[in-house]
Design a protein around this motif. Structure first.
Motif, PDB file in Angstrom:
ATOM      1  N   ALA A  22      -6.670  -1.599 -23.604  1.00  0.00           N
ATOM      2  CA  ALA A  22      -7.051  -2.856 -24.258  1.00  0.00           C
ATOM      3  C   ALA A  22      -7.998  -2.585 -25.419  1.00  0.00           C
ATOM      4  O   ALA A  22      -8.037  -3.355 -26.391  1.00  0.00           O
ATOM      5  N   THR A  23      -8.756  -1.496 -25.337  1.00  0.00           N
ATOM      6  CA  THR A  23      -9.759  -1.195 -26.370  1.00  0.00           C
ATOM      7  C   THR A  23      -9.112  -0.743 -27.670  1.00  0.00           C
ATOM      8  O   THR A  23      -9.471  -1.210 -28.753  1.00  0.00           O
ATOM      9  N   THR A  24      -8.164   0.185 -27.566  1.00  0.00           N
ATOM     10  CA  THR A  24      -7.529   0.693 -28.781  1.00  0.00           C
ATOM     11  C   THR A  24      -6.275  -0.115 -29.133  1.00  0.00           C
ATOM     12  O   THR A  24      -5.776  -0.008 -30.259  1.00  0.00           O
ATOM     13  N   GLY A  25      -5.762  -0.860 -28.171  1.00  0.00           N
ATOM     14  CA  GLY A  25      -4.524  -1.594 -28.422  1.00  0.00           C
ATOM     15  C   GLY A  25      -3.307  -0.699 -28.506  1.00  0.00           C
ATOM     16  O   GLY A  25      -2.299  -1.053 -29.115  1.00  0.00           O
ATOM     17  N   THR A  26      -3.405   0.467 -27.889  1.00  0.00           N
ATOM     18  CA  THR A  26      -2.290   1.425 -27.889  1.00  0.00           C
ATOM     19  C   THR A  26      -2.167   2.027 -26.490  1.00  0.00           C
ATOM     20  O   THR A  26      -3.058   1.850 -25.652  1.00  0.00           O
ATOM     21  N   SER A  80      -7.793  10.392 -30.447  1.00  0.00           N
ATOM     22  CA  SER A  80      -7.604   9.183 -31.256  1.00  0.00           C
ATOM     23  C   SER A  80      -6.476   8.363 -30.646  1.00  0.00           C
ATOM     24  O   SER A  80      -5.710   8.881 -29.832  1.00  0.00           O
ATOM     25  N   PRO A  81      -6.346   7.103 -31.069  1.00  0.00           N
ATOM     26  CA  PRO A  81      -5.119   6.377 -30.751  1.00  0.00           C
ATOM     27  C   PRO A  81      -3.952   6.977 -31.535  1.00  0.00           C
ATOM     28  O   PRO A  81      -4.166   7.672 -32.540  1.00  0.00           O
ATOM     29  N   ARG A  82      -2.749   6.711 -31.044  1.00  0.00           N
ATOM     30  CA  ARG A  82      -1.535   7.235 -31.695  1.00  0.00           C
ATOM     31  C   ARG A  82      -0.401   6.222 -31.522  1.00  0.00           C
ATOM     32  O   ARG A  82      -0.366   5.468 -30.558  1.00  0.00           O
ATOM     33  N   GLY A  83       0.561   6.301 -32.435  1.00  0.00           N
ATOM     34  CA  GLY A  83       1.799   5.545 -32.280  1.00  0.00           C
ATOM     35  C   GLY A  83       1.717   4.144 -32.837  1.00  0.00           C
ATOM     36  O   GLY A  83       0.660   3.686 -33.287  1.00  0.00           O
ATOM     37  N   GLY A  84       2.838   3.456 -32.812  1.00  0.00           N
ATOM     38  CA  GLY A  84       2.909   2.080 -33.283  1.00  0.00           C
ATOM     39  C   GLY A  84       2.397   1.960 -34.716  1.00  0.00           C
ATOM     40  O   GLY A  84       2.789   2.736 -35.591  1.00  0.00           O
ATOM     41  N   GLN A 114     -11.158   2.920 -31.877  1.00  0.00           N
ATOM     42  CA  GLN A 114     -12.308   2.431 -31.103  1.00  0.00           C
ATOM     43  C   GLN A 114     -12.599   3.429 -29.983  1.00  0.00           C
ATOM     44  O   GLN A 114     -12.757   3.056 -28.812  1.00  0.00           O
ATOM     45  N   MET A 115     -12.661   4.701 -30.349  1.00  0.00           N
ATOM     46  CA  MET A 115     -12.798   5.741 -29.326  1.00  0.00           C
ATOM     47  C   MET A 115     -14.166   5.694 -28.646  1.00  0.00           C
ATOM     48  O   MET A 115     -14.299   6.074 -27.479  1.00  0.00           O
TER      49      MET A 115
END
Lengths: 275, 275
Positions: A22-26, A80-84, A114-115
């Motif tokens: 929910a924090t990174t949305g990924t 990090s977040p990834r994708g999308g 938002q790490m």
């Protein structure tokens, strides 16, 4: 939470997991090594460097033998977040995927980065919910390069949460290093005042303290003089009374050959403080 | 010989090297870990499994800490010739590049696949010429899966050269396993009589002996029942008086999580015999 893989290693279990954050949305992936024996176990967080995922230290970090012996649970998040629709910056290894810098971005287009909150709130809560053997009252943190920056800054900002902190070749002053100031500007905007909350030396200057740091740094590290500059951290610690053990290691570079060599020392450092 | 990379690790040097091989008619890459201290050092050969190069065990094998402590030089060759007109079989992981099976091919089109002679003659000679600290009077050999097959067969055929041999999850009877009989047929022709020189059980049946073998095998290995079948090797050893220590390891799979867990035991096994 989805289990991507598990394998027995040194009597414990090395697992890889994925969940919708929910924090990174990924979707976010992370690795957990659970040592053999009866828990609860202290939880030691390992934060990785630029270009890495959870996988690099899992492959090359050589932490399982000693973690099994000392009874430490090792948690290795992604960087990090990834994708999308995540801004990837595939042409720049110092920005985007693999370069989250353990902060909460505030600039347009970087809403997934938002790490800091992910590691401060969401992932520890998930760990507590799904890993019955994780003792979240005993947490330590360490990391390499950008992940060393992450470890130092998370510890300085959360001294009540972490009982121990160490780093391999950390970025100690990202505000003023070429390979990191660009990221801070991109994620946090042009005003350097906003960068201080994610810079270990600035945090110490601003009054943050932590019990004691262990830092190992290879003298043959090609990033030593431009990106890393541990002497700046040493100066900041000495001038403020912050406890630091800095060990310069002749001949060692920036790679996992260096990290794996001193991994046992760091695990002992944490185990002593995590009980 | 060209040095592709070197790095300090556990006080020693992990290097990767390339040379033009007269035996395979290709460039060949290999890795050498030289421990710290004064040589000469015993030489321990590690042969890798299907799809691997010298790199996998270098990344994931976790051999350097104990090799440094015991004073062992670790040599990790590639698993096949590569490049140029080498028959690659990119659509089949059990043939071609990464699947040399440590034999000398005799069939048309496979003239580069001469890994047996390469490891028996050319690479040891190169090592002796370029690594002053390599003591070729004290050599041991071990390996994983296809590389376990390589270690067992090279030891059985060259007991005067090798003083020690061990294997992780070796292919002990490639003539009769699906994932290997195809390779023997492709490289050596249709007559199974020609395969016996590259099959550990056939070699034992044909009178070859070695001092003593250590074999570790994971019980959760997905290749256990079809490809590996260590009980066939145990039967062959028991019925001929060949010394074998076979250890079945509950819960362990075929991966480097398994190999790294028992790496220290194998290095001790070799060090005891290599002096």
């Amino acid at each position: 939470m989805e289990t991507l893989s598990t394998a027995i290693a040194f009597g414990g279990t090395q697992g890889v997991y994925r969940h919708a954050s929910a924090t990174t949305g990924t979707a976010m992936t992370f690795a957990v090594y659970t040592p053999p024996g009866d828990g609860p176990f202290p939880v030691l967080w390992y934060l990785s460097g630029l270009t890495c995922s959870h996988q690099n230290v899992m492959d090359k970090g050589e932490y399982r033998r000693m973690a099994a012996e000392l009874g430490l649970m090792i948690v290795c998040p992604d960087t990090s977040p990834r994708g999308g629709d995540v801004m990837a910056h595939d042409d720049d290894w110092q920005l985007g995927c693999g370069a989250g810098f353990y902060l909460d971005a505030t600039t347009p287009g970087y809403q997934h980065f938002q790490m800091y909150s992910y590691l401060t709130d969401e992932l520890p809560a998930l760990l507590g919910a799904y890993f019955a053997d994780a003792d979240l009252s005993r947490q330590g943190i360490f990391g390499h390069s950008m992940g060393g920056h992450g470890a130092l800054t998370l510890a300085l900002k959360n001294p009540e949460r972490f009982k121990s902190c160490s780093a391999f070749a950390p970025i100690v002053h990202p505000s003023t290093a070429d390979w990191s100031s660009k990221a801070l500007r991109t994620y946090l905007g042009d005003d350097p005042a906003h960068w201080r909350a994610y810079d270990a030396i600035s945090l110490i200057e601003d009054g943050h303290r932590f019990d004691a740091f262990l830092v190992d740094q290879g003298e043959a590290d090609s990033f030593l003089h431009d990106g890393l500059r541990p002497w700046l951290f040493q100066d900041a610690c000495e001038s403020t009374g912050q406890d630091l053990t800095l060990r310069m290691q002749p001949g060692y570079d920036h790679s996992y050959f260096f990290i794996s060599t001193f991994m046992d020392d760091h695990l002992h450092w944490h185990a002593q403080r995590l009980g």
